[in-house]
Design a protein around this motif. Sequence first.
Motif, short mmCIF file in Angstrom:
data_model
loop_
_atom_site.label_atom_id
_atom_site.label_comp_id
_atom_site.label_asym_id
_atom_site.label_seq_id
_atom_site.Cartn_x
_atom_site.Cartn_y
_atom_site.Cartn_z
N HIS A 1 0.87 -1.19 0.00
CA HIS A 1 0.00 0.00 0.00
C HIS A 1 0.90 1.24 0.00
CE1 HIS A 1 -4.06 -1.69 0.92
NE2 HIS A 1 -3.33 -2.70 1.37
N SER B 1 0.33 5.67 -0.16
CA SER B 1 -0.47 6.88 -0.34
C SER B 1 0.43 8.11 -0.35
CB SER B 1 -1.51 7.03 0.78
OG SER B 1 -2.44 5.97 0.75
N ASN C 1 -4.19 10.64 -1.64
CA ASN C 1 -4.19 9.83 -2.87
C ASN C 1 -3.64 8.44 -2.58
OD1 ASN C 1 -4.21 8.94 -5.49
ND2 ASN C 1 -2.50 10.21 -6.18
N HIS C 2 -4.52 7.48 -2.54
CA HIS C 2 -4.15 6.07 -2.28
C HIS C 2 -3.67 5.46 -3.60
CE1 HIS C 2 -5.33 2.22 0.17
NE2 HIS C 2 -4.06 2.24 -0.19
N ARG D 1 -2.92 -0.14 -3.77
CA ARG D 1 -3.98 -0.65 -2.92
C ARG D 1 -3.83 -2.15 -2.66
NH1 ARG D 1 -8.42 2.98 -2.96
NH2 ARG D 1 -7.98 4.85 -4.22
#
Length: 260
Positions: free
Chosen positions: A14, A16, A20-21, A24
């Motif tokens: 993950h 970010s 704003n990721h 994922r």
Amino acid sequence: MSDSEYMLELKGIHKSFGDNHVLRGVDLSVKKGEIVVILGPSGSGKTTFLRTINFLDPADEGTVSINGFTVDAKSHRKREVIELRRKTAMVFQNYNLFKNKTILQNVMEGLVTVKKVPKADAETAAREVLEKVGLSERCDYYPIQLSGGQQQRAGIARALILDPDVILFDEPTSALDPELVGEVLSTIKDVAMTGITMVIVTHEIAFAREVASRVIFMEGGVIVEQGAPSEILVHPKEARTQKFLERVTHPMGVGAAPLS
């Protein structure tokens, strides 16, 4: 080689940037000698994903393993990151060569500073690898004296000389004039023939078809689809993959990208 059959493993990645990721929960396993090409639209997370492998952009969560050595993104220590990076080499979009050093000195640099190889031995090794990428007659030139294609081949030589477990390529032809793309792709194909494990982010579809063991399509921070080039590039199952390939393989279409 470790007990694992994989040279490179990423689990639950993950990342970010603010709200704003970008990535994922991405997983990827790459076998020794495999050449994985990552495709996807701008903003899909493919370059960020590549940069999490050697912690240039450390992930917020997940683990990275190279040849059995694992680093946890949440709890990593500096010495672990240094050890992980020693197992990788990266070829950047914009060459990243030292402008005040000759091509020979640029290629030697990693051996001398990172691996503490004596200068005389490093020079011999650098001359050998520069010959392999067709730059033996340009050893004493400075980057500004070379074409973009020659500078990128020097970047590839700099990666090769470190004898890494994995080489990462971040859009290696995106900064080149179209007429110089072919020489760089040819050099990468030669490297691929040596059996080194490679992960390549590119927009060059024809090149992906020719060199990849496996093609991955990313969008929205996830792997949408992956498989052999004959599957993904010819008969993709996912609508998002189909739409992307349609756009990049029809030059008259909006946002089209070159094939080679």
